[in-house]
Enzyme design. Structure first.
Site, mmCIF file in Angstrom:
data_model
loop_
_atom_site.group_PDB
_atom_site.id
_atom_site.type_symbol
_atom_site.label_atom_id
_atom_site.label_comp_id
_atom_site.label_asym_id
_atom_site.label_seq_id
_atom_site.Cartn_x
_atom_site.Cartn_y
_atom_site.Cartn_z
ATOM 1 N N ILE A 102 0.852 -1.248 0.015
ATOM 2 C CA ILE A 102 -0.146 0.176 0.021
ATOM 3 C C ILE A 102 0.957 1.385 0.052
ATOM 4 C CG2 ILE A 102 -0.192 0.048 2.438
ATOM 5 C CD1 ILE A 102 -3.008 1.185 2.508
ATOM 6 N N CYS A 103 0.427 2.448 -0.617
ATOM 7 C CA CYS A 103 0.937 3.405 -0.536
ATOM 8 C C CYS A 103 2.307 3.644 -1.246
ATOM 9 C CB CYS A 103 1.143 4.238 0.975
ATOM 10 S SG CYS A 103 1.595 5.883 1.236
#
Length: 203
Positions: A102-103
């Site tokens: 994620i991210c």
């Protein structure tokens, strides 16, 4: 209940709020979450928490894991410090074990070439384009995306920085923590504050 293991990568500046929705449910439904760092020296999260990793990355074996979970961190965008975790993701996928990023972790996966031919998402397309990767045609404008494993290849989950609940939904679905009806209710409760979904989860 058989305990299974998910490995959560931890490193300085890691975004400590991003894995929480997933890890909270995993630990309540039969999984053990173990933290893995570059070494076992304590790290400091973006939120200022100090975490001592359970094991060093050198000791991580995909055969001992159900999933490698990579969160965002400032360090993904300021050098190659975290590149070993992206390389570990490649080892996991090639061993048939899923990876979730994620991210900023999506940029690390892109630099490692793991998004060149897999459906994926991130913050915005140009964030990944800046890595020089060649997978732009596989970018999906969605909260979170699961590229299914095929043959001996593990599945890959990606999500943007504002979507920790959708990220968790993909993880919980992939690991079959909830059946589809309860997973949908869980998502509606925590993502949409749908009070009616609570009754489904309690049923």
């Amino acid at each position: 209940m058989t305990r299974r293991t998910v490995h959560l990568a931890v490193y300085d500046t890691f975004a400590d709020w991003e894995p929480g929705f997933a890890t909270a449910q995993l630990t309540q439904h039969g999984h053990t979450v173990r933290t893995v760092g570059l070494t076992t020296a304590p790290v400091t999260t973006m939120g200022g928490l100090r975490v001592r990793p359970d094991l060093p990355l050198a000791d991580l074996d995909p055969q001992d894991s159900d999933l490698l979970l990579l969160t965002g961190a400032s360090l993904w965008d300021t050098g190659d410090t975290l590149a070993p975790f992206a390389r570990a993701a490649r080892v996991f996928l090639e061993a048939g074990v899923p990876v979730a990023g994620i991210c900023g972790a999506t940029a690390g996966l892109a630099r490692e070439g793991l998004l060149d031919d897999r459906a994926h998402t991130s913050a915005v397309p140009f964030y990944l384009a800046a890595t020089g990767y060649t997978g732009g045609e596989h970018y999906v404008d969605a909260d979170a995306v699961t590229h299914p494993g095929s043959g001996s290849e593990g599945a890959l989950i990606t999500a943007g920085p504002t979507e920790p609940v959708a990220f968790a939904r993909e993880i919980l679905g992939l690991l079959e923590v909830f059946d589809p009806k309860r997973l949908d209710a869980w998502f509606r409760l925590f993502h949409d504050s749908d009070e009616g979904a609570y009754e489904v989860l309690q049923g």
